[in-house]
Write a protein that holds these residues in place. Structure first.
Motif, PDB file in Angstrom:
ATOM      1  N   ALA A 132      43.107   2.397  11.677  1.00 26.83           N
ATOM      2  CA  ALA A 132      42.251   3.489  12.133  1.00 26.83           C
ATOM      3  C   ALA A 132      42.223   3.617  13.639  1.00 26.83           C
ATOM      4  O   ALA A 132      42.444   2.643  14.375  1.00 26.83           O
ATOM      5  N   ASN A 133      41.940   4.832  14.073  1.00 31.22           N
ATOM      6  CA  ASN A 133      41.583   5.121  15.458  1.00 31.22           C
ATOM      7  C   ASN A 133      40.061   5.211  15.455  1.00 31.22           C
ATOM      8  O   ASN A 133      39.499   6.236  15.084  1.00 31.22           O
ATOM      9  N   LEU A 134      39.394   4.123  15.829  1.00 36.10           N
ATOM     10  CA  LEU A 134      37.943   4.051  15.672  1.00 36.10           C
ATOM     11  C   LEU A 134      37.207   4.678  16.852  1.00 36.10           C
ATOM     12  O   LEU A 134      37.563   4.429  18.013  1.00 36.10           O
ATOM     13  N   PRO A 135      36.182   5.474  16.570  1.00 35.88           N
ATOM     14  CA  PRO A 135      35.360   6.042  17.650  1.00 35.88           C
ATOM     15  C   PRO A 135      34.807   4.928  18.532  1.00 35.88           C
ATOM     16  O   PRO A 135      34.335   3.901  18.035  1.00 35.88           O
ATOM     17  N   TYR A 136      34.860   5.147  19.825  1.00 31.21           N
ATOM     18  CA  TYR A 136      34.486   4.085  20.756  1.00 31.21           C
ATOM     19  C   TYR A 136      33.049   3.605  20.578  1.00 31.21           C
ATOM     20  O   TYR A 136      32.752   2.424  20.731  1.00 31.21           O
ATOM     21  N   ASN A 137      32.146   4.521  20.231  1.00 28.84           N
ATOM     22  CA  ASN A 137      30.728   4.153  20.206  1.00 28.84           C
ATOM     23  C   ASN A 137      30.321   3.353  18.978  1.00 28.84           C
ATOM     24  O   ASN A 137      29.249   2.754  18.961  1.00 28.84           O
ATOM     25  N   VAL A 138      31.171   3.324  17.939  1.00 29.13           N
ATOM     26  CA  VAL A 138      30.795   2.590  16.727  1.00 29.13           C
ATOM     27  C   VAL A 138      31.892   1.640  16.257  1.00 29.13           C
ATOM     28  O   VAL A 138      31.847   1.137  15.137  1.00 29.13           O
ATOM     29  N   ALA A 139      32.865   1.365  17.097  1.00 24.26           N
ATOM     30  CA  ALA A 139      34.035   0.595  16.673  1.00 24.26           C
ATOM     31  C   ALA A 139      33.678  -0.773  16.108  1.00 24.26           C
ATOM     32  O   ALA A 139      34.145  -1.163  15.029  1.00 24.26           O
ATOM     33  N   GLY A 156      44.758  -5.594   9.083  1.00 22.31           N
ATOM     34  CA  GLY A 156      44.385  -4.308   9.641  1.00 22.31           C
ATOM     35  C   GLY A 156      44.844  -4.157  11.067  1.00 22.31           C
ATOM     36  O   GLY A 156      45.200  -5.135  11.745  1.00 22.31           O
ATOM     37  N   LEU A 157      44.839  -2.924  11.514  1.00 18.88           N
ATOM     38  CA  LEU A 157      45.165  -2.610  12.905  1.00 18.88           C
ATOM     39  C   LEU A 157      44.279  -1.441  13.306  1.00 18.88           C
ATOM     40  O   LEU A 157      44.292  -0.398  12.657  1.00 18.88           O
ATOM     41  N   VAL A 158      43.495  -1.632  14.351  1.00 20.29           N
ATOM     42  CA  VAL A 158      42.596  -0.572  14.794  1.00 20.29           C
ATOM     43  C   VAL A 158      42.821  -0.282  16.269  1.00 20.29           C
ATOM     44  O   VAL A 158      43.102  -1.185  17.059  1.00 20.29           O
ATOM     45  N   MET A 159      42.705   0.987  16.607  1.00 20.52           N
ATOM     46  CA  MET A 159      42.779   1.405  17.995  1.00 20.52           C
ATOM     47  C   MET A 159      41.359   1.643  18.490  1.00 20.52           C
ATOM     48  O   MET A 159      40.599   2.404  17.872  1.00 20.52           O
ATOM     49  N   VAL A 160      40.995   0.972  19.562  1.00 17.22           N
ATOM     50  CA  VAL A 160      39.639   1.036  20.097  1.00 17.22           C
ATOM     51  C   VAL A 160      39.714   1.097  21.623  1.00 17.22           C
ATOM     52  O   VAL A 160      40.779   0.954  22.211  1.00 17.22           O
ATOM     53  N   GLN A 161      38.573   1.297  22.245  1.00 17.51           N
ATOM     54  CA  GLN A 161      38.507   1.242  23.706  1.00 17.51           C
ATOM     55  C   GLN A 161      39.029  -0.119  24.158  1.00 17.51           C
ATOM     56  O   GLN A 161      38.752  -1.145  23.536  1.00 17.51           O
ATOM     57  N   ALA A 162      39.799  -0.137  25.236  1.00 14.71           N
ATOM     58  CA  ALA A 162      40.429  -1.383  25.684  1.00 14.71           C
ATOM     59  C   ALA A 162      39.414  -2.501  25.897  1.00 14.71           C
ATOM     60  O   ALA A 162      39.670  -3.668  25.568  1.00 14.71           O
ATOM     61  N   GLU A 163      38.263  -2.158  26.428  1.00 15.58           N
ATOM     62  CA  GLU A 163      37.221  -3.164  26.654  1.00 15.58           C
ATOM     63  C   GLU A 163      36.740  -3.763  25.333  1.00 15.58           C
ATOM     64  O   GLU A 163      36.482  -4.966  25.238  1.00 15.58           O
ATOM     65  N   VAL A 164      36.623  -2.921  24.319  1.00 15.01           N
ATOM     66  CA  VAL A 164      36.218  -3.394  22.992  1.00 15.01           C
ATOM     67  C   VAL A 164      37.315  -4.269  22.387  1.00 15.01           C
ATOM     68  O   VAL A 164      37.041  -5.298  21.758  1.00 15.01           O
ATOM     69  N   ALA A 165      38.561  -3.874  22.579  1.00 20.04           N
ATOM     70  CA  ALA A 165      39.685  -4.673  22.093  1.00 20.04           C
ATOM     71  C   ALA A 165      39.660  -6.063  22.706  1.00 20.04           C
ATOM     72  O   ALA A 165      39.887  -7.071  22.018  1.00 20.04           O
ATOM     73  N   ARG A 191      43.751 -10.494  17.118  1.00 19.62           N
ATOM     74  CA  ARG A 191      44.596 -10.611  18.314  1.00 19.62           C
ATOM     75  C   ARG A 191      44.878  -9.231  18.912  1.00 19.62           C
ATOM     76  O   ARG A 191      44.892  -8.223  18.207  1.00 19.62           O
ATOM     77  N   TRP A 192      45.114  -9.236  20.199  1.00 18.15           N
ATOM     78  CA  TRP A 192      45.478  -8.045  20.946  1.00 18.15           C
ATOM     79  C   TRP A 192      46.893  -7.644  20.552  1.00 18.15           C
ATOM     80  O   TRP A 192      47.790  -8.483  20.499  1.00 18.15           O
ATOM     81  N   ALA A 193      47.123  -6.349  20.280  1.00 17.75           N
ATOM     82  CA  ALA A 193      48.438  -5.914  19.812  1.00 17.75           C
ATOM     83  C   ALA A 193      49.091  -4.884  20.726  1.00 17.75           C
ATOM     84  O   ALA A 193      50.154  -4.356  20.388  1.00 17.75           O
ATOM     85  N   VAL A 212      44.098  -3.604  18.232  1.00 20.39           N
ATOM     86  CA  VAL A 212      43.662  -4.917  17.770  1.00 20.39           C
ATOM     87  C   VAL A 212      44.161  -5.125  16.347  1.00 20.39           C
ATOM     88  O   VAL A 212      43.945  -4.271  15.473  1.00 20.39           O
ATOM     89  N   GLN A 213      44.825  -6.218  16.131  1.00 17.84           N
ATOM     90  CA  GLN A 213      45.373  -6.546  14.817  1.00 17.84           C
ATOM     91  C   GLN A 213      44.614  -7.724  14.235  1.00 17.84           C
ATOM     92  O   GLN A 213      44.210  -8.640  14.970  1.00 17.84           O
ATOM     93  N   PHE A 214      44.378  -7.712  12.940  1.00 16.83           N
ATOM     94  CA  PHE A 214      43.706  -8.862  12.338  1.00 16.83           C
ATOM     95  C   PHE A 214      44.334  -9.223  11.002  1.00 16.83           C
ATOM     96  O   PHE A 214      44.899  -8.380  10.298  1.00 16.83           O
ATOM     97  N   THR A 215      44.244 -10.502  10.681  1.00 17.20           N
ATOM     98  CA  THR A 215      44.697 -11.025   9.398  1.00 17.20           C
ATOM     99  C   THR A 215      43.552 -11.818   8.793  1.00 17.20           C
ATOM    100  O   THR A 215      43.034 -12.747   9.424  1.00 17.20           O
ATOM    101  N   ALA A 216      43.150 -11.456   7.592  1.00 16.68           N
ATOM    102  CA  ALA A 216      42.006 -12.115   6.959  1.00 16.68           C
ATOM    103  C   ALA A 216      42.298 -13.587   6.715  1.00 16.68           C
ATOM    104  O   ALA A 216      43.436 -13.995   6.476  1.00 16.68           O
TER     105      ALA A 216
END
Length: 288
Positions: A132-139, A156-165, A191-193, A212-216
């Motif tokens: 997802a491309n997650l909204p910055y305010n609720v990522a 998963g892989l999500v695109m977020v504000q760099a600071e949130v990442a 991890r940062w992707a 941001v990439q994650f593996t459960a």
């Protein structure tokens, strides 16, 4: 592009769609539409999804990333809060995809913070990935909510504000390490992707974005609930400049009780929360 592949959206397509729908991207909903086909293909590639996956996409908007996800062969369930966008997206998919590809798409009109796992099922299957491309305010709350409610998520892989990442992927001792870092680590290896230029969005945001990439992975082994661990984490970072003996006084009942729990968990009472791993927080919560 093969005849069985979706036709991805370009900048002109997105502006035309938005104009026809009278859609004006809003800061309130964090709407910044990706207008670059290479970027959405990059996200789909880095997510490492394929025909065996059922993917949850949050906030598909006009469908840029959705089409790239369908291109991988995955089944996609999109969650869209905007009624106008939710109503239009199936038509966009049907227009730009062969029927057999469009058949792998479905949409749920809902707030991602309220959606339940059962709404995301397809033919008895539950989601295996979120992209997802997650909204910055609720990522952060959206990602943590999905990880909590959908135990079948493998990655998963999500695109977020760099600071949130940075916060999500930070490790103990790093400047960005905090509550989001620990809570995300409860569910997954994060991890940062990679970075994403602000120029691939319309409208162009005022901030940089990151992937941001994650593996459960299994939760930390401890005789304690997630709620108890997260309460300890919240208390530790509410006063992050204080030692854990002081910061956890309210949580434990007193500074002496906090020290006793810390020592029982094998943690120096003079340590600060930013130094602890999620495993140590779990051990500390269990020791109270």
């Amino acid at each position: 592009m093969s005849t069985t592949s979706p036709a991805l959206l370009g900048p002109a397509d997105i502006r035309q769609l938005a104009g026809r729908l009278d859609v004006r991207p809003t800061k309130q909903l964090g709407q910044n539409f990706v207008v670059d086909a290479n970027t959405v293909r990059r996200i789909a590639r880095l997510a490492e999804i394929g025909p065996d996956d059922l993917v949850t996409e949050i906030g598909p908007g006009l469908g840029s990333l959705t089409l790239a996800l369908l291109e991988t062969g995955a089944q996609v369930v999109a969650v869209e809060i905007d009624p106008k966008l939710a109503a239009e997206l199936p038509a966009t998919i049907a227009t730009r995809c062969p029927p057999e590809v469009a058949a792998r798409f479905s949409i749920v009109e809902s707030d991602a913070l309220l959606v339940q796992a059962a709404q995301l099922e397809v033919d008895g299957r539950t989601p295996t990935a979120v992209v997802a491309n997650l909204p910055y305010n609720v990522a952060v709350p959206v990602l943590l909510t999905l990880l909590e409610r959908i135990p079948t998520l493998r990655s998963g892989l999500v695109m977020v504000q760099a600071e949130v990442a940075d916060r999500l992927a930070a490790r103990p001792g790093e400047k960005a390490y905090g509550v989001p870092s620990v809570k995300a680590a409860w569910y997954a290896d994060v991890r940062w992707a990679g970075a994403v230029s602000r120029q691939v969005f319309w409208p162009v945001p005022n901030v940089e974005s990151g992937l941001v990439q994650f593996t459960a992975r299994p939760h930390p082994v401890a005789d304690v609930s997630r709620e108890e661990v997260f309460a300890c984490v919240d208390a530790a970072f509410a006063q992050r400049r204080k030692t854990l003996r002081a910061a956890l006084a309210g949580w434990a009942g007193s500074a002496d009780a906090a020290e006793a729990a810390l020592r029982k968990a094998g943690i120096d009472p003079k340590t600060r929360g930013e130094r602890l791993t999620v495993e140590q927080f779990a051990a500390l919560a269990a020791a109270r």
